[in-house]
Structures are given as structure tokens and as C-alpha cells.
Design an enzyme around this catalytic site. Sequence first.
Site, PDB file in Angstrom:
ATOM      1  N   ARG A 198       0.809  -1.225   0.000  1.00 21.09           N
ATOM      2  CA  ARG A 198       0.000   0.000   0.000  1.00 21.09           C
ATOM      3  C   ARG A 198       0.838   1.268   0.000  1.00 21.09           C
ATOM      4  NH1 ARG A 198      -5.056  -1.564   4.065  1.00 21.09           N
ATOM      5  NH2 ARG A 198      -6.171  -2.834   2.534  1.00 21.09           N
ATOM      6  N   GLU A 215      -6.656  -2.119  16.230  1.00 19.36           N
ATOM      7  CA  GLU A 215      -6.045  -0.877  15.752  1.00 19.36           C
ATOM      8  C   GLU A 215      -5.680   0.075  16.879  1.00 19.36           C
ATOM      9  OE1 GLU A 215      -6.819   2.538  12.292  1.00 19.36           O
ATOM     10  OE2 GLU A 215      -8.409   1.118  12.809  1.00 19.36           O
TER      11      GLU A 215
END
Length: 526
Positions: free
Chosen positions: A342, A481
Amino acid sequence: MTKMKKTVNASRRAFLTKSTILATGGALTALAGSARAQLSSCQATAVRYHKIYDVIVVGSGFAGLAAALEAAQAGRSVLVIDKMPVFGGNSAINGGAVAVAGSPLQEKEGIVDSPELMFKDMLKAGRGLNDKDQLKILVSNTMAAYEFTLQHGVKYKPFVQHFGGHSVPRTLQTVESSGAGITRPLKESAAKMGVIFRSRCKLESFRLNGEGRVVGLTVRDGYRFPDEQTGQIRHYGARYGVVMCSGGFSNDLRFRKMQNPMLDERVDSTNHPGATSECLVQMLRIGATPVQLDLIQLGPWSSPDERGFGYVSQFNTISGFPNGIMVNPRTGHRFTNELADRKEREEGILAQVDEKGDPLYPICFTTLEGAKQAQSLGHALHYGVAWQFDSLDLLAAHFGIPYDVLTEEVDTYNAAVARKGGDRMKKDVSRAVPLDKGPFVAVRVWPKVHYVMGGVQINMRTEVLNAADSKPIPGLYAAGEATAGSHGGSRLGSCAVADCLVFGRIAGASVASSSAVGDVFDVEGI
């Protein structure tokens, strides 16, 4: 057989045993004097608790649900709170894609994979900034996490996908093409096991006892996001501990800009509106160690033509990038490997600007045949964020792409597809389809803020560590996260779901096996 292979084989028979998971953390220890002083300064006066549970989980996404299920399975009473009116957070709206090393579908399709290879892929994408011990636990338990979801009714598509940065196809996706395909069945299972869920319940602060142990929460019950004055102040006790699965802060513009000033008002986010920083801030207030908070990832598959995650993201990850190419609309040239990690793709896309620095939104396209597995394409076409063309010249004319250059790029790419290798951008084209005939489907691409690699530091028991002495903050656990470590400098697509499930389960098992704080609560009925 390597140590890692032995671990993953064991995980296929059962989730990491307590001797594997829990022995690494040791017993909870007292905080150092300086840390104790910091904690006591955050401690409120004695209160009457409205309700006492064994375990409280903050957040109802993949990690929170996994933690709740494991704690409930161990016989603990569990409360899951979420500040939003609906459960699931970002987990419910993501693409429902999970990386699994060594899945039965890989074996069926003749794909050779291993935890070691996944480890290498994630370490490379993370630029070596990953916590290697944490990463080993993650990659060694993706199969166990996958089997865990199957046990709770999750259903996956019957094929494996190749996401960017992965050496081989290893990504499985729910039949719904959404994370809700995981969160809904997990929540249903948890509810059947007696887990209590409270929406519109926002964490205000932690409750600490005299030894600095987290023993509960102060919340706003009946909170109406984003009005910070709404809701009734209540106190909930937690005999065994609190598990923070509160996610990242990609939609918190103020806090995001503090970490990276470049990610200002001009940059959209794929996250839901409630992806903000207050839970992280509360952990920092009681001494949690912040790690790599400035490492914020942009999703390279997003579209400037729609808000949030949208339909184009799923089209690109499933079809556009693996089965098509991406070109600069002014030059007609490719500029990056469409299956790179990414960060590499993000940087390549952001470099496509004009003389004034304004975006030249790249065009990603494939054939209708190459897009047949993209469930979101119909919606993307309907809402005008994707376009269909009968021929390549019509596609070029629509976007103002030099047709002769585009034709040369397509011919070169098709030649690599025909020989199953040798693409000039080093893309793996061994499973790609040729761009030899229409109809073609195309989208415009521009990155959006998507994921926070940083968070609080945890140990292998998922205990949150204190910045003063690197010892656990008693009674406080975290997963997903909200934490840092697994992904390093850049996360590979579909690895977050695996991370949340693996460490969410560890968190639930860890808190359930800890020592209870004792009967020190003054209880007031709700």
C-alpha cells in the site's frame, strides 16, 4: 519442522493454549513509583457503581467481539460498550477480507503458502518497523482465527484473492464483501453466550483503585455522537479487567493533524465518523506507552468521486489492481506495480500531479471479464463512480488519455500476461486476464486516510504497558487498531482483520485468566 510451523499446526487443532499465550506475560505487577503517582492523579473520589461485570470490552469490532467471546467462553460476565448507535465500527464497513496463511482454499488451488512467508511479506511492507515477536504470533494463528470465525457462522467466497504486497494469494473474503459478514455472526454468538451489549455508551475515563489498577469505567450512557454533553454519567466496575478494542483515529482531524500535518482537511477518510482519538487519549492519561502514532496509512484503492470507503475500493482490490492496469490520464503511462504494498502504491499515486500540484487522478481499468468477481461494480456504475466502455479508444477519449500511448501500454502488459511473467512494473501477472477486448470498466483513483499503524504498546498477553517502566498497567488490555506493533511502517491489505481476531482472542483469554480485583465495589442498581 521449524518452530513457527509447529506453532501453526498446533493452532489448527485449537486456539493457542494458555501455556502458549499466558505464560509470556507473567503475573500482573505493581507500577513504579513515578507511574503510581501519575495514575493516582487521574483517580476520582470513591463512587457507587451502577453495575459490576467481570470484563468490560470497549469497542464492538473484530477485536472486541473476539475478546468478548473468549472471555465469555471462560465463564466470565462480559459487557461490550460502543459509543455509536450501531455496533461494529470500522470492522462492519470494511471489505471483509482476511489474510490466512495455509488455508484449505489455497491448498485446493495449488497455492503454496506458510506463516514464514506471510511473516516476510508483512516485515517487508512494514519496512522492518514491526514488533517481530508480536508478528510471529499473528502469522502463526491466522488459521486458528479463520476456523474461529467458521465456528461462529461466518461464510466466505469459494476463491482466494491476491492483495497487494502479498507474495501469493492468501486473502479470503466474506460472501457479503463486507466486514459485517464477520461482526454480525460473532455478535449473535456472543449475545447467545450472555454477553451484554450497550450502544451509545461512551468511555469518559478509567476507574482506578488505590494500587493503580483499572477496575472499571466512567461512561456517558445514552450518548449521542458527536454531542459531548449528552448521556448520563454512570460507573461500571470490572472485576478482572478492561479490554480496549476502540480502533484508530483516522477520522479525528485535530488529532490526525498533530501526528501528520499533511493529512489535513483536504484528505478524505474511509473510516466511519466515530473513528476518533478519545479512548487512546484516556489510555495515555493513565500512563500507556504511545508507539508510532504518526504512521498513518492511506488506502491506495479509493476514489475521489465518492465519500468514505465507497464502491470503488472493493472493485480495485478484487479486480482493478490484480486484473488491470493504472495509468496517468495525461501521459497514458503506468507508474507503479498495481499489486505493490500500500505504501508504494500510495506514494506512486500521490506523485501524479500537474504543474500546480493539483491531482491528475489515475485511471484504473480492466475488462468486464476481469471484473466479474467485483460485487460492488454494479453499484459503482449505477452511481457514476465507474464507467463502462465498449472499446479502448472510447475509454481513452472519455478520460483524455493519449490513445497511441495507452495502446502501447496495453500491448506490453498483455504480452507479459501471455507469458505469465516479465511485467515491466514487476507485477505478478501469472493469474491475470489479458486486456485484449472490451467491454472495459474504469474508475478514477486517489488515496484516503484508512488505518493507523500506531497505538499503545502491549505485551504478548495484550496487557497495556506503562511508559514509565514498561510494566503492565494492571487490569488494562488492548487489541486491534488501538495497539501498535504487528504492521510496522505500512500494513498489508487484509492483515488487520487477522490481527484483530488473533489478538482480540488473546486479550479475552488473558483477562479471563487474571486474578479478580476482589469485592471492593459499592454497587448501586441501575
